[in-house]
Scaffold this motif. Structure first.
Motif, PDB file in Angstrom:
ATOM      1  N   ALA A  85       0.833  -1.163   0.001  1.00  0.00           N
ATOM      2  CA  ALA A  85      -0.123  -0.123   0.133  1.00  0.00           C
ATOM      3  C   ALA A  85       1.025   1.357  -0.094  1.00  0.00           C
ATOM      4  CB  ALA A  85      -0.841   0.031   1.307  1.00  0.00           C
ATOM      5  N   VAL A  86       0.435   2.163  -0.759  1.00  0.00           N
ATOM      6  CA  VAL A  86       0.949   3.476  -0.734  1.00  0.00           C
ATOM      7  C   VAL A  86       0.141   4.466   0.162  1.00  0.00           C
ATOM      8  CG1 VAL A  86       1.890   5.359  -1.983  1.00  0.00           C
ATOM      9  CG2 VAL A  86       2.272   3.167  -2.990  1.00  0.00           C
ATOM     10  N   LEU A  87       0.666   5.104   1.042  1.00  0.00           N
ATOM     11  CA  LEU A  87      -0.226   6.087   2.012  1.00  0.00           C
ATOM     12  C   LEU A  87       0.627   7.195   2.188  1.00  0.00           C
ATOM     13  CD1 LEU A  87      -0.052   3.641   5.439  1.00  0.00           C
ATOM     14  CD2 LEU A  87      -1.790   3.413   3.409  1.00  0.00           C
ATOM     15  N   LEU A  88      -0.434   8.277   2.686  1.00  0.00           N
ATOM     16  CA  LEU A  88      -0.049   9.583   3.095  1.00  0.00           C
ATOM     17  C   LEU A  88      -0.575   9.797   4.384  1.00  0.00           C
ATOM     18  CD1 LEU A  88       1.149  12.258   2.209  1.00  0.00           C
ATOM     19  CD2 LEU A  88      -0.953  13.099   1.586  1.00  0.00           C
ATOM     20  N   VAL A 133       8.230  -0.550   6.363  1.00  0.00           N
ATOM     21  CA  VAL A 133       7.880   0.812   5.923  1.00  0.00           C
ATOM     22  C   VAL A 133       9.102   1.493   5.225  1.00  0.00           C
ATOM     23  CG1 VAL A 133       7.007   3.258   6.695  1.00  0.00           C
ATOM     24  CG2 VAL A 133       6.322   0.928   7.915  1.00  0.00           C
ATOM     25  N   ILE A 134       8.785   1.982   3.923  1.00  0.00           N
ATOM     26  CA  ILE A 134       9.796   2.727   3.344  1.00  0.00           C
ATOM     27  C   ILE A 134       9.095   4.128   3.156  1.00  0.00           C
ATOM     28  CG2 ILE A 134      10.907   2.780   1.038  1.00  0.00           C
ATOM     29  CD1 ILE A 134      10.266  -0.080   0.438  1.00  0.00           C
ATOM     30  N   PRO A 135       9.780   5.058   3.870  1.00  0.00           N
ATOM     31  CA  PRO A 135       9.308   6.588   3.734  1.00  0.00           C
ATOM     32  C   PRO A 135       9.768   7.049   2.220  1.00  0.00           C
ATOM     33  CG  PRO A 135      10.594   6.153   5.693  1.00  0.00           C
ATOM     34  CD  PRO A 135      10.633   4.804   4.863  1.00  0.00           C
ATOM     35  N   ILE A 136       8.739   7.545   1.345  1.00  0.00           N
ATOM     36  CA  ILE A 136       9.122   7.914   0.091  1.00  0.00           C
ATOM     37  C   ILE A 136       9.365   9.465  -0.002  1.00  0.00           C
ATOM     38  CG2 ILE A 136       8.163   8.190  -2.327  1.00  0.00           C
ATOM     39  CD1 ILE A 136       6.515   5.882  -1.883  1.00  0.00           C
ATOM     40  N   ARG A 137       8.406  10.179   0.975  1.00  0.00           N
ATOM     41  CA  ARG A 137       8.538  11.839   0.551  1.00  0.00           C
ATOM     42  C   ARG A 137       7.969  12.427   2.109  1.00  0.00           C
ATOM     43  NH1 ARG A 137       7.716  15.686  -4.545  1.00  0.00           N
ATOM     44  NH2 ARG A 137       6.264  16.815  -2.888  1.00  0.00           N
ATOM     45  N   LYS A 138       8.660  13.391   2.496  1.00  0.00           N
ATOM     46  CA  LYS A 138       7.791  14.159   3.678  1.00  0.00           C
ATOM     47  C   LYS A 138       7.032  15.119   2.696  1.00  0.00           C
ATOM     48  CE  LYS A 138       9.079  16.963   7.337  1.00  0.00           C
ATOM     49  NZ  LYS A 138      10.293  17.483   8.309  1.00  0.00           N
ATOM     50  N   GLN A 148       4.280   6.807   1.830  1.00  0.00           N
ATOM     51  CA  GLN A 148       5.356   5.719   2.082  1.00  0.00           C
ATOM     52  C   GLN A 148       4.587   4.676   1.681  1.00  0.00           C
ATOM     53  OE1 GLN A 148       4.281   5.248   6.644  1.00  0.00           O
ATOM     54  NE2 GLN A 148       3.171   7.254   6.380  1.00  0.00           N
ATOM     55  N   LEU A 149       5.634   3.587   1.587  1.00  0.00           N
ATOM     56  CA  LEU A 149       5.078   2.587   0.862  1.00  0.00           C
ATOM     57  C   LEU A 149       5.010   1.497   2.194  1.00  0.00           C
ATOM     58  CD1 LEU A 149       4.627   0.551  -1.716  1.00  0.00           C
ATOM     59  CD2 LEU A 149       7.020  -0.075  -1.603  1.00  0.00           C
ATOM     60  N   ILE A 150       4.145   0.555   2.292  1.00  0.00           N
ATOM     61  CA  ILE A 150       4.149  -0.632   3.563  1.00  0.00           C
ATOM     62  C   ILE A 150       3.768  -1.885   2.851  1.00  0.00           C
ATOM     63  CG2 ILE A 150       3.717   1.221   5.039  1.00  0.00           C
ATOM     64  CD1 ILE A 150       0.782   0.018   5.193  1.00  0.00           C
TER      65      ILE A 150
END
Length: 175
Positions: free
Chosen positions: A22-25, A36-41, A148-150
């Motif tokens: 899942a890609v979350l904000l 958990v892979i943080p993509i961007r703040k 973030q990608l989880i």
């Protein structure tokens, strides 16, 4: 299959095995069972119509939001929760609320001067550059969430999903 949904539902879907990734904000996820892979703040901004009375001001007090119509996303959305917490901690009561599940509907209502909203800055960048919407200048702490990608740590993932995760990791910029 690609599916949109509220972050808490997507996270639970990952934990339950319903979804692979899942890609979350949202606030940065922390769970012993999730990778958990943080993509961007992502910076969050309070917006108004360019014709709103706030647009001519250099500074707006948060207390002034109490008399405004607040346009919100659906209950459970992380940035709605963030705004509700911010208002509650400042002792501000939302008196008039409009709620939508569509970010585009929220942006259009704000542009039509029906209220103000808290949204990801990246989602309104174009509208702010064109002058359709303005960022409300108010004294506050910085509000942000993370793209973030989880995925579940101990779940077998197909080769295409593993490749997708690798691409995200390669393109990930340190926040």
């Amino acid at each position: 299959m690609l599916e949109a949904g509220l972050c808490p539902n997507l996270t639970q879907g990952i934990i339950d095995g319903k979804y692979d990734v899942a890609v979350l904000l949202d606030r940065l996820q922390t769970s012993s069972s999730l990778e958990v892979i943080p993509i961007r703040k992502e910076n969050m901004v309070m917006i108004a119509s360019s014709s709103h009375s706030f647009s001519k001001r250099n500074s707006v007090l948060m207390e002034e939001f109490e008399g405004e119509t607040i346009i919100l996303t659906e209950s459970g959305c992380p940035y709605r929760t963030l705004l509700e917490e911010m208002m509650r901690s400042s002792g501000i009561h939302m008196q008039s609320v409009i709620s939508f599940s569509s970010l585009e509907a929220i942006k259009q209502c704000v542009a039509d001067n029906l209220g103000i909203a808290l949204v990801p800055e990246i989602a309104v960048k174009q509208e702010m550059e064109s002058g359709k919407l303005i960022k409300i200048p108010f004294d506050h702490e910085e509000f942000y969430l993370y793209s973030q990608l989880i995925f579940k740590k101990k779940k077998w993932l197909t080769a295409p999903i593993q490749q997708f995760i690798s691409l995200v990791q390669e393109g990930y910029q340190k926040y």
